[in-house]
Design an enzyme around this catalytic site. Structure first.
Site, PDB file in Angstrom:
ATOM      1  N   CYS A 215       0.797  -1.237   0.000  1.00  0.00           N
ATOM      2  CA  CYS A 215       0.000   0.000   0.000  1.00  0.00           C
ATOM      3  C   CYS A 215       0.829   1.286   0.000  1.00  0.00           C
ATOM      4  O   CYS A 215       0.274   2.373  -0.124  1.00  0.00           O
ATOM      5  CB  CYS A 215      -0.942  -0.006   1.197  1.00  0.00           C
ATOM      6  SG  CYS A 215      -0.102   0.187   2.799  1.00  0.00           S
ATOM      7  N   CYS A 234       3.348  -3.280   8.404  1.00  0.00           N
ATOM      8  CA  CYS A 234       2.683  -2.087   7.894  1.00  0.00           C
ATOM      9  C   CYS A 234       1.488  -1.786   8.787  1.00  0.00           C
ATOM     10  O   CYS A 234       0.599  -2.633   8.966  1.00  0.00           O
ATOM     11  CB  CYS A 234       2.222  -2.312   6.446  1.00  0.00           C
ATOM     12  SG  CYS A 234       1.233  -0.946   5.789  1.00  0.00           S
ATOM     13  N   CYS A 237      -2.037  -1.755   6.202  1.00  0.00           N
ATOM     14  CA  CYS A 237      -2.616  -2.959   5.581  1.00  0.00           C
ATOM     15  C   CYS A 237      -2.182  -4.245   6.267  1.00  0.00           C
ATOM     16  O   CYS A 237      -2.613  -5.339   5.884  1.00  0.00           O
ATOM     17  CB  CYS A 237      -2.275  -3.013   4.097  1.00  0.00           C
ATOM     18  SG  CYS A 237      -0.550  -3.432   3.741  1.00  0.00           S
ATOM     19  N   ASP A 348      27.144   5.502 -12.935  1.00  0.00           N
ATOM     20  CA  ASP A 348      26.744   6.496 -11.935  1.00  0.00           C
ATOM     21  C   ASP A 348      27.380   6.132 -10.598  1.00  0.00           C
ATOM     22  O   ASP A 348      27.076   5.090 -10.013  1.00  0.00           O
ATOM     23  CB  ASP A 348      25.219   6.495 -11.812  1.00  0.00           C
ATOM     24  CG  ASP A 348      24.697   7.486 -10.768  1.00  0.00           C
ATOM     25  OD1 ASP A 348      25.526   8.163 -10.118  1.00  0.00           O
ATOM     26  OD2 ASP A 348      23.472   7.556 -10.601  1.00  0.00           O
TER      27      ASP A 348
END
Length: 433
Positions: A215, A234, A237, A348
């Site tokens: 979520c 979490c 959720c 990079d």
């Protein structure tokens, strides 16, 4: 086309080994794939060989070595891509080497470590793997791979095509991998670190995946080992750490650091169900295994002992630095940092600003910086007021390390991938082709 590809690739492999041009880990496979783009699929079609695929950002080569040695000690015959050639051409080269002239493969097992970006491509040719081991997902080579959520999305799509019989061993401490596990039907075994290795008091700044993959809410951690690995939930959720195997395990003598204990657990978990053995017996099969090339590899050169550690992204570099406490004990030493920006390294190098280089001071008497991006690393180091010598020429940099080292403590080299290969070639004359 398959047999033409096989015979020409075998000829190239023979030439490479006969004239000592390298290890033959990539070019034979590259040539085979140029002639037959489905060479890997055709090589394995109808083969009874049980294929084990090992994927992740960090730890692939070490874990693959552990699994291979464990299988061999159990009396199994094994194909492997031992030089860390983990793209499709590396898999193809391994098959070229072991295939008979009629294209048959006799080994009981094949263990292939796979680059996280190449994983989906390999699964398009290896349709029915016996087992899949997922180690971790960290930010690595953003110019090539993108962020970790992009990789995990591709993995979910690729894994959805595999048969239900495929077995999975997954690092449940990684939220992204646990999320992938939820999308798999059956045969999922989760492993994770025990509480002794989960000592972080707060979320470190090199984290890559601390938001709920379900979520998007920020995850709450009750324990952390490093980066975003740990025990999480979490609050919105209720997505959370799955039940996983976290029992204490005896470490291996030559593999130091929390990250290597994850590698050991991963290997044991895979051997556990591949051989139908208790975890204790699976761990015993790993006794005596020495590090893979460039992964805490030790050797003697120029009259000095060396430890070479591949360090190629923020989480990996930070773990390499953390492992120095176990590797060196109370000793200090000369430390050489090699930063390259070639295609296999990633062009990079901004990630070096997420590495906690200030911790190196605790272990260093001298610091030498080298590689293609010597001065980027030097600037990064100087912001912490660390004393160092910048020498872009790697050969001269290694000579400086020898000159500066006045004790019997091993010189430590922390290098990106191509830097590690160059260091090994200069010190012990071994290259790859």
């Amino acid at each position: 086309m398959f047999f033409l590809a096989l015979y020409l690739a075998k000829l190239v492999d023979w030439l490479i080994h006969t004239f000592h041009l390298g290890s033959g880990s990539t070019w034979p496979g590259e040539i085979a794939l140029k002639i037959d783009s489905r060479f890997v699929f055709h090589s394995l079609a109808g083969s009874p060989t049980k294929i084990i695929l090992i994927a992740g950002t960090n730890g692939k080569t070490t874990t693959s070595l552990l699994v291979v040695e464990g299988l061999k000690k159990a009396g199994k015959s094994v194909i492997h891509n031992p030089e860390g050639a983990n793209l499709l051409n590396g898999v193809a080269s391994s098959l070229v080497r072991v295939s008979s002239l009629n294209g048959k493969i006799a080994s009981e097992f094949a263990v292939f470590e796979l680059d996280e970006n190449a994983f989906s491509l390999v699964l398009s040719q290896i349709k029915k793997p016996y087992a899949v081991l997922l180690l971790n997902l960290f930010r690595d080579q953003l110019d090539r791979y993108g962020e970790v959520h992009a990789i995990s999305t591709r993995w979910i799509k690729a894994l959805s095509t595999l048969p239900k019989e495929t077995k999975y061993s997954i690092n449940g401490d990684d939220p992204r991998l646990a999320f992938i596990g939820k999308h798999l039907d059956t045969n999922v075994f989760y492993f994770g670190a025990n509480m002794q290795d989960k000592q972080k008091k707060e979320i470190p700044h090199d984290v890559d995946s601390v938001y709920c993959p379900e979520c998007g809410t920020k995850l709450e951690y009750s324990a952390m080992s490093y980066s975003h690995l740990g025990d999480y939930v979490c609050s919105k959720c209720k997505f959370s750490t799955p039940e996983k195997w976290t029992e204490s395990i005896v470490p291996l003598e030559h593999l130091s650091g929390v990250y290597n204990r994850y590698n050991i657990r991963a290997a044991v978990s895979l051997l556990h169900f591949a051989l139908n053995l208790p975890t204790e017996q699976s761990r015993e099969l790993l006794e005596g295994v020495t590090p893979a090339f460039g992964r805490q590899e030790r050797f003697t050169a120029s009259g000095k002992e060396w430890i070479v550690i591949l360090s190629k992204n923020p989480s990996g570099f930070n773990q390499s630095i953390e492992s120095l406490k176990e590797l060196l004990g109370e000793n200090k030493t000369t430390i050489c940092l090699v930063l390259n920006d070639r295609i296999p390294d990633g062009t990079d190098v901004s990630w070096i600003w997420d590495v906690e280089f200030e911790r190196i001071v605790s272990y260093a008497t001298n610091i030498v910086v080298s590689g293609d991006r010597t001065y980027d690393m030097a600037i990064r180091m100087q912001t912490k007021n660390l004393k160092l010598t910048a020498e872009p020429d790697l050969k001269r940099a290694l000579k400086l390390c020898v000159k500066n080292q006045g004790t019997q403590t091993p010189i430590v080299v922390l290098a990106t991938y191509t830097g590690m290969l160059e260091v090994r070639k200069l010190l012990i004359g071994k290259a790859m082709l």
